[in-house]
Enzyme design. Structure first.
Site, mmCIF file in Angstrom:
data_model
loop_
_atom_site.group_PDB
_atom_site.id
_atom_site.type_symbol
_atom_site.label_atom_id
_atom_site.label_comp_id
_atom_site.label_asym_id
_atom_site.label_seq_id
_atom_site.Cartn_x
_atom_site.Cartn_y
_atom_site.Cartn_z
ATOM 1 N N GLU A 7 139.451 29.874 86.756
ATOM 2 C CA GLU A 7 139.819 29.540 88.131
ATOM 3 C C GLU A 7 139.179 28.200 88.493
ATOM 4 O O GLU A 7 138.002 28.012 88.207
ATOM 5 C CB GLU A 7 139.328 30.615 89.111
ATOM 6 N N ALA A 51 130.110 34.088 90.424
ATOM 7 C CA ALA A 51 130.721 35.009 89.473
ATOM 8 C C ALA A 51 132.234 34.874 89.553
ATOM 9 O O ALA A 51 132.751 34.196 90.445
ATOM 10 C CB ALA A 51 130.321 36.442 89.793
ATOM 11 N N MET A 52 132.920 35.540 88.609
ATOM 12 C CA MET A 52 134.368 35.384 88.536
ATOM 13 C C MET A 52 135.045 36.709 88.204
ATOM 14 O O MET A 52 134.639 37.421 87.298
ATOM 15 C CB MET A 52 134.694 34.309 87.490
ATOM 16 N N ASN A 64 137.761 37.783 86.701
ATOM 17 C CA ASN A 64 138.764 37.957 85.644
ATOM 18 C C ASN A 64 139.102 39.431 85.448
ATOM 19 O O ASN A 64 138.212 40.275 85.398
ATOM 20 C CB ASN A 64 138.217 37.401 84.336
ATOM 21 N N HIS A 97 131.908 42.292 95.427
ATOM 22 C CA HIS A 97 132.937 41.283 95.702
ATOM 23 C C HIS A 97 133.875 41.121 94.506
ATOM 24 O O HIS A 97 135.101 41.203 94.656
ATOM 25 C CB HIS A 97 132.246 39.956 96.029
ATOM 26 N N GLU A 98 133.300 40.904 93.334
ATOM 27 C CA GLU A 98 134.153 40.680 92.157
ATOM 28 C C GLU A 98 134.954 41.936 91.840
ATOM 29 O O GLU A 98 136.130 41.863 91.479
ATOM 30 C CB GLU A 98 133.326 40.246 90.943
ATOM 31 N N HIS A 150 137.922 42.317 94.095
ATOM 32 C CA HIS A 150 139.014 41.401 93.760
ATOM 33 C C HIS A 150 140.070 42.090 92.883
ATOM 34 O O HIS A 150 141.205 41.624 92.804
ATOM 35 C CB HIS A 150 138.489 40.184 92.992
HETATM 36 N N1 0A1 Z 1 136.746 33.478 92.552
HETATM 37 C C1 0A1 Z 1 135.317 33.445 92.448
HETATM 38 C C2 0A1 Z 1 134.708 32.136 92.727
HETATM 39 C C3 0A1 Z 1 134.795 31.084 91.694
HETATM 40 C C4 0A1 Z 1 135.524 29.958 91.940
HETATM 41 C C5 0A1 Z 1 135.571 28.904 91.047
HETATM 42 C C6 0A1 Z 1 134.843 29.023 89.895
HETATM 43 O O1 0A1 Z 1 134.788 27.995 88.986
HETATM 44 C C7 0A1 Z 1 135.139 26.740 89.319
HETATM 45 C C8 0A1 Z 1 134.108 30.153 89.609
HETATM 46 C C9 0A1 Z 1 134.109 31.184 90.519
HETATM 47 C C10 0A1 Z 1 134.768 34.368 93.518
HETATM 48 O O2 0A1 Z 1 135.198 34.312 94.659
HETATM 49 O O3 0A1 Z 1 133.856 35.112 93.239
HETATM 50 ZN ZN ZN Z 2 135.916 35.836 95.523
#
Ligand code: 0A1
Ligand code: ZN
Length: 885
Positions: A128, A270-271, A273, A305-306, A309
């Protein structure tokens, strides 16, 4: 590394993709310098678009293309064109076809930490928003959803663990080699930004969760070997999150496995995926001796949170990056609700509003202001902002306030029912809410399109003869870049009227209708609400629970604010009253170079006494009481001053008030300190954490008196600490003291924790935050410390981030040395990690509220930056901050 061009992209230009990719088979052979990626894509013309012979343009960045075939036939260089950023195949069939590409990328050279990279020997990915194109050629946009099958192979010893999204389907050795492989299949169609892959020598901490419908899910947290004893809290948090989402929102987990991997080098927190969340290890690892209560809370909320998602982001995703708030605002709202339900609603709300006001309000009031759904951007990486996340969450909360908990839940159910497996827009979300409630939410949509924090002015007049109270409310939405004029918003305004004895008065509108929950809806620029049958002049409690993200001004006098501090039945507003009282003193005290008498006089004494009463009140939650002992921060005071800010005067006023409070209620603070000592082993539960918070806040105010016996107390506190919470609180307190104990404690801490990166970050951060006339020099020393590295984002945040955000007097030093330090470091970081550099440069966003000398210094540093060759990320921030973008 210059990637996209610098032209803005516009939401209004959104067009669906010409081609869709429905199936992806990836075969990835991990190697540090040349990871080989064979991709097989099942592509078809988008039936909703007249594609007729259009070329296929795939995104790709920093890739080496080895070969390309279409339906099994090799393409020759004349059939396609590789440019920086894209691969164009000039002619493709008007029916479904298969494209196979063979490329390599270089994980070791990937310093941007986007795409496939190495973190302390572990291969990991961050896709992302636009990192997948750095792994293979693709339609790297969120509205292209595909089913992925991923085979990973690597040396068995270097990477015994091989993970990707979805469920594991096969694994084995590759005979005659030292390599092995694993195959994963994710049955849920997903956009490329949710792709992930991990390979490394990691230790597994396993557990299990049984979903509401009885399905078993294997949970695993993967960490660096040796850190397994720091995963228990994250695992418990995960299981609590999974249960909560079932109970509160009816959302079950959907795969057979859920994996979390902790890595040391990560640009963000964090992310999410699908099925394979990748975390900054700071937000996973916790043990009582290494992590503070604050860390435990953050871990719990980011794990949640993750996980949340999975539904709000993964199952239903965003059509385009302009809709980022659709997943982020909603998911932050959900994690806030989770924390509120698991801990204390009031303490959670106070924390969330603190963050909103300190991070989002300045953004909304400065040159980088943008609506929750921005209409344009140059670099999407720059839009992971407090506005998208925190204000986005407030917008969801307002919908819940307007529709009620049940109505909101129904709306969300309908949203999932309609859009599961789709990539959608904010309109789709709000439409679901409108349809279940039968409400017209057109005016509400302005929260997504108008930037700027609305200013809500309220005044209450009492008519003793008619026994009515009239509340006059007016709203002004200040101009923001690109938006000079605004339309009035729909603002949910929760109110209460309190009688002289502290009783809540029943609310009846002039026409006789009772006002349920005290919820008013403000829709006009100016509006009057009349309440009848009010026997005597009441005190209004306005914007209860912070029912809308606005700046409130009232005609309350100090006596009324003091009354609310003691009597408001709304716990948020009771705390807010104390903050308002303190803020008024502090802004007066800091105005025009400083007026210390304002914060050392009678009113300050009254504030101190009121704080003593509340913090001793054992009928209140301990964690809530602790919030009263934390004064507004220097940035909060600066924000409220909003112009001609002298950061030294702000610092001086705040220090003087802390000292005054410490002296005024020393006995109470001593009592609190003594009564809240920990007995027994550490537990992160809210009550125990609350006791430590009260105790450490009391200690902080006691030391503010400057009394040597209190400094000695802090030294004992440090020495006797049996957990990181107390240890780091004491160290932070001592770091502000000019005495030999300061260095003694810092040296001791370093000696003990020098080999623990996350704990060592705290040592760096405490020093970068300590305000003194030589802070800039101290930070320079830290930057050349052998354990410092610009390449590790956590360390950069610990030193540079703490300095620019946690040490306002030093960062805003009148000679500009703080600004120059940031600029120099950001330029260097920009050369290898533009996303990180641009985030740091965001610290200039409030330069226009400063007094003229500091403004001039900041401006000249910004102009110097603008004259350089910067990444697109930093270019956007710098030019917009200067107001020339
Ligand atoms: N979607 C993740 C946040 C996130 C956004 C960008 C990143 O790399 C550039 C990494 C993580 C969240 O909201 O937790
Ligand atoms: Zn998020």
């Amino acid at each position: 590394m210059q990637k996209s061009d610098r032209k803005p992209k516009f939401l209004k230009d959104y067009a669906p993709p010409d081609y869709l990719i429905e199936e992806v088979a990836l075969d990835v052979a991990l190697a540090p310098k040349a990871a080989r990626v064979a991709s097989k894509l099942r592509i078809r013309p988008n039936p909703k678009v007249a594609t007729g012979g259009k070329p296929l343009v795939l995104d790709g960045e920093d890739l080496t293309l080895e070969s390309l075939t279409l339906d099994g036939k090799a393409l020759s260089p004349g059939d396609y064109e590789v440019k920086d950023g894209s691969l164009t195949i000039k002619r493709v069939p008007a029916r479904p076809f298969t494209l196979e590409a063979f490329t390599t990328c270089d994980p070791e050279a990937n310093t941007e930490l986007s795409g496939l990279y190495l973190s302390r020997g572990t291969y990991c990915t961050q896709c992302e928003p636009e990192g997948f194109r750095r792994i293979t050629y693709f339609l790297d946009r969120p509205d292209v959803l595909a089913v992925y099958t991923v085979r990973i192979e690597a040396e068995r010893d270097a990477a015994p663990v091989l993970l990707s999204n979805g469920n594991p389907v096969a694994r084995g050795d590759i005979p005659g080699t030292n390599r092995h492989f694993a195959t994963w299949h994710d049955p849920f169609p997903k956009p490329s930004y949710l792709f992930a892959l991990v390979g490394g020598n990691l230790a597994a901490v396993p557990d299990e969760f049984v979903t509401a419908s009885g399905r078993k899910v294997a949970l695993t947290i993967y960490v660096e070997p040796g850190k397994q004893d720091r995963c228990a809290w994250a695992m418990e948090s995960l299981k609590r999150s999974m249960r909560w989402d079932e109970e509160r929102f009816g959302r079950e987990y959907d795969l057979d496995v859920f994996n979390i991997v902790a890595v040391s080098d990560f640009n963000m927190g964090a992310m999410e995926n699908k099925g394979l969340n990748i975390f900054n290890d700071k937000l996973v690892l916790a043990r009582p001796d290494t992590a503070s209560d604050g860390d435990y809370v953050s871990i719990e909320s980011v794990i949640a949170h993750e996980y949340f998602h999975n539904w709000t982001g993964d199952r239903v995703t965003c059509r385009d990056w302009f809709q980022l708030c659709l997943k982020e605002g909603l998911t932050v709202f959900r994690d806030q609700e989770f924390t509120g339900d698991t801990r204390s609603g009031a303490v959670e709300r106070i924390g969330a509003v603190r963050i909103l006001k300190s991070n989002q309000f300045p953004e909304d009031a400065g040159p980088l202001a943008h609506p929750v759904r921005p209409p344009s951007f140059i670099e999407i990486n720059n839009f992971y902002t407090a506005t998208v996340y925190e204000k986005g969450a407030e917008v969801c909360r307002m919908l819940q306030t307007l529709l009620g908990r049940e109505g909101f839940r129904k709306g969300l159910d309908l949203y999932f029912e309609r859009h599961d497996g789709e990539a959608v827009t904010v309109e789709d979300f709000v439409d679901a809410m409108a349809d279940v409630s039968g409400r017209d939410l057109k005016q509400f949509m302005r929260w997504y399109t108008q930037a700027g924090t609305p200013e809500l002015a309220c005044s209450l007049d009492y008519d003793a003869h008619a026994k009515t109270a009239r509340l006059t409310v007016s709203q002004i939405i200040p101009p923001t870049p690109g938006q000079a004029k605004k339309e009035p918003m729909l603002i949910p305004l929760k109110v209460g009227l309190i009688g002289a004895n502290g009783d809540e008065l029943p609310l009846t509108l002039a026409d006789g209708t009772p006002l349920v929950d005290g919820l008013l809806e403000v829709t006009e620029r100016e509006q009057v609400f009349e309440f009848r049958d009010i026997p005597a002049p009441p005190t209004p409690s306005l914007l209860r629970n912070f029912s809308a993200p606005v700046r409130l001004s009232t005609n309350l006098d100090p006596g009324q604010i003091e009354f609310l501090m003691a009597h408001d039945s709304d716990p948020f507003n009771r705390w807010q009253a104390a903050q308002t009282y303190a803020t008024n003193l502090l802004t007066d005290g800091a105005r025009d170079g400083g007026n210390i008498e304002r914060v050392t006089g009678k009113e300050a004494a009254r504030l101190a006494q009121a704080l003593a009463v509340t913090s001793r009140d054992s009928s209140l939650l301990t964690a809530y009481r602790a919030e009263f002992l934390k004064l507004p921060g220097e940035a909060d005071i600066a924000r409220e001053l909003s112009r001609n800010v002298d950061t030294d005067a702000v610092h001086g006023a705040r220090e003087a008030l802390r000292k005054k409070i410490g002296e005024e209620i020393r006995e109470t603070l001593t009592e609190l300190y003594e009564a809240n000592a920990d007995s027994g082993p550490y537990s992160p539960d809210p009550e125990s954490a609350g006791r430590r918070a009260v105790r450490n806040a009391a200690l902080d105010l006691l030391v503010a008196t400057g009394d040597t016996s209190e400094i000695a107390r802090a030294e004992r506190h440090y020495r006797d600490a049996t957990n990181m919470t107390d240890s780091i609180a004491a160290l932070a307190i001592l770091s502000h003291v000019q005495a030999p104990v300061r260095d003694k404690a810092l040296d001791h801490f370093y000696a003990r924790w020098q080999d623990e990166p996350l704990v060592l970050d705290k040592w760096f951060a405490v020093q970068a935050r300590a305000a003194s006339s030589s802070s800039v020099e101290t930070v320079r020393t830290l930057l050349s410390h052998p354990k410092f590295s610009l390449k590790n984002p956590n360390r950069v945040r610990a030193v540079i981030g703490s300095f620019i955000h946690g040490n306002p007097t030093a960062f805003n030093r009148p000679d500009g040395a703080g600004y120059r330090l940031l600029a120099e470091q950001a330029i260097e970081i920009d050369g290898f990690n533009p996303h990180m550099a641009a985030r740091l440069l965001g610290a200039f966003e409030s330069w226009r509220i400063l007094e003229p000398i500091r403004q001039a210094r900041a401006k000249s540093v910004l102009q110097d930056l603008a004259a350089r060759t910067l990444s697109t990320d930093s270019y956007e921030i710098v030019t917009k901050t200067l107001g020339e973008g």
